[in-house]
Design a protein around this motif. Sequence first.
Motif, PDB file in Angstrom:
ATOM      1  N   SER A   1     -23.111 -10.198  -9.324  1.00 13.11           N
ATOM      2  CA  SER A   1     -22.218 -10.169 -10.617  1.00 13.11           C
ATOM      3  C   SER A   1     -20.782 -10.200 -10.333  1.00 13.11           C
ATOM      4  N   GLY A   2     -20.386  -9.591  -9.122  1.00 16.42           N
ATOM      5  CA  GLY A   2     -19.065  -9.778  -8.711  1.00 16.42           C
ATOM      6  C   GLY A   2     -18.811 -11.140  -8.314  1.00 16.42           C
ATOM      7  N   GLY A   3     -19.493 -11.817  -7.550  1.00 19.79           N
ATOM      8  CA  GLY A   3     -19.605 -13.415  -7.349  1.00 19.79           C
ATOM      9  C   GLY A   3     -19.349 -14.298  -8.535  1.00 19.79           C
ATOM     10  N   ALA A   4     -20.241 -13.804  -9.610  1.00 21.04           N
ATOM     11  CA  ALA A   4     -20.281 -14.509 -10.819  1.00 21.04           C
ATOM     12  C   ALA A   4     -18.819 -14.597 -11.528  1.00 21.04           C
ATOM     13  N   THR A   5     -18.579 -13.102 -11.514  1.00 18.72           N
ATOM     14  CA  THR A   5     -17.102 -12.829 -12.269  1.00 18.72           C
ATOM     15  C   THR A   5     -16.003 -13.517 -11.779  1.00 18.72           C
ATOM     16  N   VAL A   6     -16.243 -13.664 -10.085  1.00 18.28           N
ATOM     17  CA  VAL A   6     -14.763 -13.991  -9.334  1.00 18.28           C
ATOM     18  C   VAL A   6     -14.883 -15.578  -9.673  1.00 18.28           C
ATOM     19  N   GLY A   7     -15.935 -16.340  -9.811  1.00 18.07           N
ATOM     20  CA  GLY A   7     -16.449 -17.611 -10.111  1.00 18.07           C
ATOM     21  C   GLY A   7     -15.631 -17.880 -11.244  1.00 18.07           C
ATOM     22  N   LEU A   8     -15.897 -17.141 -12.164  1.00 18.83           N
ATOM     23  CA  LEU A   8     -15.253 -17.181 -13.630  1.00 18.83           C
ATOM     24  C   LEU A   8     -13.986 -17.200 -13.384  1.00 18.83           C
ATOM     25  N   PHE A   9     -13.298 -16.397 -12.871  1.00 19.28           N
ATOM     26  CA  PHE A   9     -11.899 -16.231 -12.840  1.00 19.28           C
ATOM     27  C   PHE A   9     -11.226 -17.160 -12.145  1.00 19.28           C
ATOM     28  N   ILE A  10     -11.981 -17.823 -11.055  1.00 19.06           N
ATOM     29  CA  ILE A  10     -11.129 -18.909 -10.276  1.00 19.06           C
ATOM     30  C   ILE A  10     -11.271 -20.159 -11.161  1.00 19.06           C
ATOM     31  N   HIS A  11     -12.424 -20.107 -11.674  1.00 24.79           N
ATOM     32  CA  HIS A  11     -12.313 -21.607 -12.702  1.00 24.79           C
ATOM     33  C   HIS A  11     -11.512 -21.330 -13.947  1.00 24.79           C
ATOM     34  N   ASP A  12     -11.674 -19.929 -14.535  1.00 24.19           N
ATOM     35  CA  ASP A  12     -10.888 -19.726 -15.768  1.00 24.19           C
ATOM     36  C   ASP A  12      -9.412 -19.887 -15.791  1.00 24.19           C
ATOM     37  N   LEU A  13      -8.992 -19.873 -14.569  1.00 32.19           N
ATOM     38  CA  LEU A  13      -7.607 -19.851 -14.186  1.00 32.19           C
ATOM     39  C   LEU A  13      -7.007 -21.286 -14.481  1.00 32.19           C
TER      40      LEU A  13
END
Lengths: 488, 312, 315
Positions: free
Chosen positions: A215-227
């Motif tokens: 879940s951390g990986g998924a959320t960090v993935g969201l962050f790097i792409h949402d940025l």
Amino acid sequence: MNADAMTNDPIGKTWGDRPLVEKGLVMAHIKAAMLFMLTSMTAGFIISFQFFNHYPLDGVTEFLSYGRVRLMHTNEIAYGFLVNGFIGMMYYAVPRLTGRPVLDKRLGWLIFWVWQGLVLLTSIGQMLGKAQAVEWGETPTGFRPGTWEMNYIPVDFLIEIGALLVAAQFLIPIAKAVHKRMYVSLWYLSSGIVWLILTYVMGNTLPEWSLPGSSGGATVGLFIHDLVGLFVTPMGWGLMYFFVPIILRKPIWSHALSVIGFWALAFFYPLNGVHHFLLSSIPMSVQYGAVISTIAVEIVVTTVVVNFFATMWGRGEALRTNLPIRWFYTGMVCYFITCLQCSFHTTLTLQEYIHFTDWVPGHAHLVMLGVFAFWIIGMMTWVWPRLTGNDWYNRRLNHWQYWLTLLGLFIMFVDLTAAGLVHGFMFKNLAPWIGIIEALKPFWGIRTFAGGMILTGQILFFINMWKTAKGTNKAYDYRVDLVATTEG
Amino acid sequence: MDKFNGILLVAGFGCFIFAFLLSGLYPIIITDATNEASIAELATVILPDYEDLRDGWPVAFESGFPRAEETLSTVGLRKLEQRLRKEVAAGGLSQAQMDEQVAAAKAKSDEAWPVAMAAALQRGRDIYISEACWHCHSQYVRPVANEDMRYGPVSTIAQDNNALQRPMLWGTRRVGPDLTYEGGKRSNDWHAAHLHDPRSTSPKSVMPKYPWYFREGFQVYRRVSERAADLGGLDPETAYPYPGIYDSKADAEAAMARLAAELAKDQDLAPEAERLFVGEGIGPNADGLALISYLQWLGTWRPEDTRKEAKE
Amino acid sequence: MNDRRRFRVLIVLFALIMAAPVVVLVLPSDSRAGSQQAQEAEGLALKDWPMSESATRGRVVYERYCIGCHGNEGRGDGPASKMLSPRPRNFQHGAFKFRSTPYGKLPLASDLVNTITWGLPGSSMPEFRLVPEVEREDVAQYVLHLATLKYGEREVQKIMKREGLSYEQVVETRIAQVKGEVWNERVDSMQAVAVPPSPPVTPELLALGKKRYLGECNRCHGDTGRGDGNSSFTLRDWKDDIILARDFTGGVFRAGSRPEDIFRRMRTGLSGTPMPAIPGTDEEIWGLAHYIVSLKDPSTYVNRVHAGRGVQGGK
């Protein structure tokens, strides 16, 4: 938005007893953006030598080891160059769009110095090893990874406060705007700021303490792409929707299309991030969602591309005569290529080969440098003589910069994409690891060469800006605006 | 369209929240992530490689981690037993006393190991983050591209559910090989030599050097015997190091004196005591040991997949 | 005009940045690994020792993967060797631990390929199973080339003494013949020690093995197989380096942990170490092999063998 308002430069206008545009703030942010761009590009250029074992600082000092300098490369581009560039251009565009100045000049300077301090603290922190393990856009949390033991200034939280200040500076005047209907640029710009804050809290701060593993990986993935998708993209689009009509002196082709693009962005982009970790242990349902919404976003992106080319229709000569438009145009072509590429390589079929390879850095350079940096440089090329009141010190340097950057980028993109394919196929064929590395070294050499071209271009631009600001040249002729599009 | 702006605004934020819930919380729900394994839990399994680290660089190990001086490796325990056995044979100790002493040392060591290793693993992981090793090394094995033939079983959601994967260290790029199952694949010595200068073990590698995780100091050496030099075609000046890098020459000499006294007690080994000398040496410092122990830990924690679909 | 000159300065700046990668590529690279100090050639120089085609190809592969630890000339003195324990093998000395040939002989090329492919667990030798098989075979040939050097040297000196020729003359006229003879005698005629099929595993067989074990093996490997025999801390290999007796209870063996592997190990001994080749009947040695493998989990070993699970997959 009437045609008259479009054609007038906001600089020199007043609002009550205040100037409409705070010239000093725009210039300061542009200067800071250029400085961070140069340091970041130098860092990237130097570390690329590591790939054939010639990084001059390899094993010399702990604080400038390859990994740490690479952190500086990606994060100075994110927070040093892009954010400074966008904020600077917003100081120019937002008052023009709302018809009133930003909230407060002193707040502006506070934001400026706080932000530069934070970017510097980030780089220093990363040199000291206070990193976060986020692909890009990371700042030192100030705490030991995953714990509450404090070991550095909590830049993470300060950046959120800084972003809140930025929000106050721009969102309050936008809310109070005299115009009844908001131009689409303001939608993009204001949502970009709001999304930055949300994304940051959600993806950068939260997983560090609360979300392990998948879940951390998924959320960090969201962050790097949402940025990219929820901050850089709306900022870039918003400013493009402002600058393109102003420079071409004609309204955009379709206002409705731009609004559709905005909402489609809001609806499809947030799900994208997981596509950075496809075929990992994140549940497949989430991964399929990411793939589908990524492909959907590329259709959305087409709205801005279509809108731009349709606006350009009939003004083709501007490409030859007007350098900012040429930057925009090139950026838009790159944008189309990137997005097309993205919708293909996000599929699981291609992921098998190109994930973990140089294809991805090639793609990242095309989108960050080829699209958003090109746009910002185009805007700077347009704004800088107006801010300083001087004509460009040497216009040929501008052209040198354009061609060096474009060629460098092109070489780098083709080279890294090819390297990615070589890597991917060798990997699948179970080639020994060292064999793959040997095969990739020539590509890495060419990449360094291309990086040198890009860096040189930006150095030329910096020198040109410096000399222009010093004012040794003739005064900038505002009548140029009123004749045809013979800028640049 | 303007009439619906409010609805659209709410829907826009809704979409953002939905994405977060789906990506961030859904994996938690299906893995039952509330029982994330803590670092202390992960450190309860003492791998042979940790023991080897403890034996190979005792000075750095003992000074680097809490309670590390109480830990005993298998070889250390064997040595203790052997020493006590000699005392028993000499009549200075009864068998019962010896058993008691051994048991006490073992109990103390068993208690100290997890404490020391929890600190070492966490420190190693922190270094992995601060040197940004994840830029070039991934930590997940995909079910495609023959990755399982190259590295090992495909990663499961359960094996990432631990405190050393928070923040997660999957990485997105492979300039170096995947490290998911690195633990045990190579020896500690290999890792030490490789971190100090990667080109020394893999001549074509492009990995940066990390000399700051090593310390130069003094070490006790044993000169090779003339017979062995003759037999092996060795330079008589060749020497073999005893484990342990000491910061000052005095420390190393003190250690040499202790060693010589111990050797002199044994008839077989007495001649060796004369061949000892102190020279310069290099070995990992506590940070280097922490990093190596983290590398040796990677992939050794393999919980069962708790997902429903995996169980079926 | 002034502008023009400044412009030229900028172009030079650009050229310099462009040239940087080229310049550093020309500069000597630090990636060259090799001998810490090339020893003076005594007797026969390695360059004069004729290489087969396969070994010539193997040299290239050797430089890519092996040179860092085993050194430029295979003396086990590469730059990484100073941190490794056990030390990397000195191929020129010719003592190889893991072979299928009798004690003290050169290994078969296939033995070397096995070691290269799977590495030696517990030592610093990693596995190279992804290197193409042809390349692994070539490296094995190159290693044999290094290992036969000392025999060649002996022959060359003999000829020099017998026929009064100078070193150059021998190298010029006779070296190919010497090479052929040495190769024929030391490599081509080498045969693997036979490993007969195991007798059925019964408690009696294990008891036989145990009896033999407690008779001799326990002196180094200890009564319980923990490697803590009385003389275990005094063991030295041929280079006078400290060597520890294997702890059988861990179940980790350097080159294969199946009973067959242990059987072969005992029949061949480990050259260069205190571990000799063990004499005895096949049945005794099999008993010993099974007993040693059973030490990891003695109580259930016989049952596991009969359930087909006792023989670990090993490599």
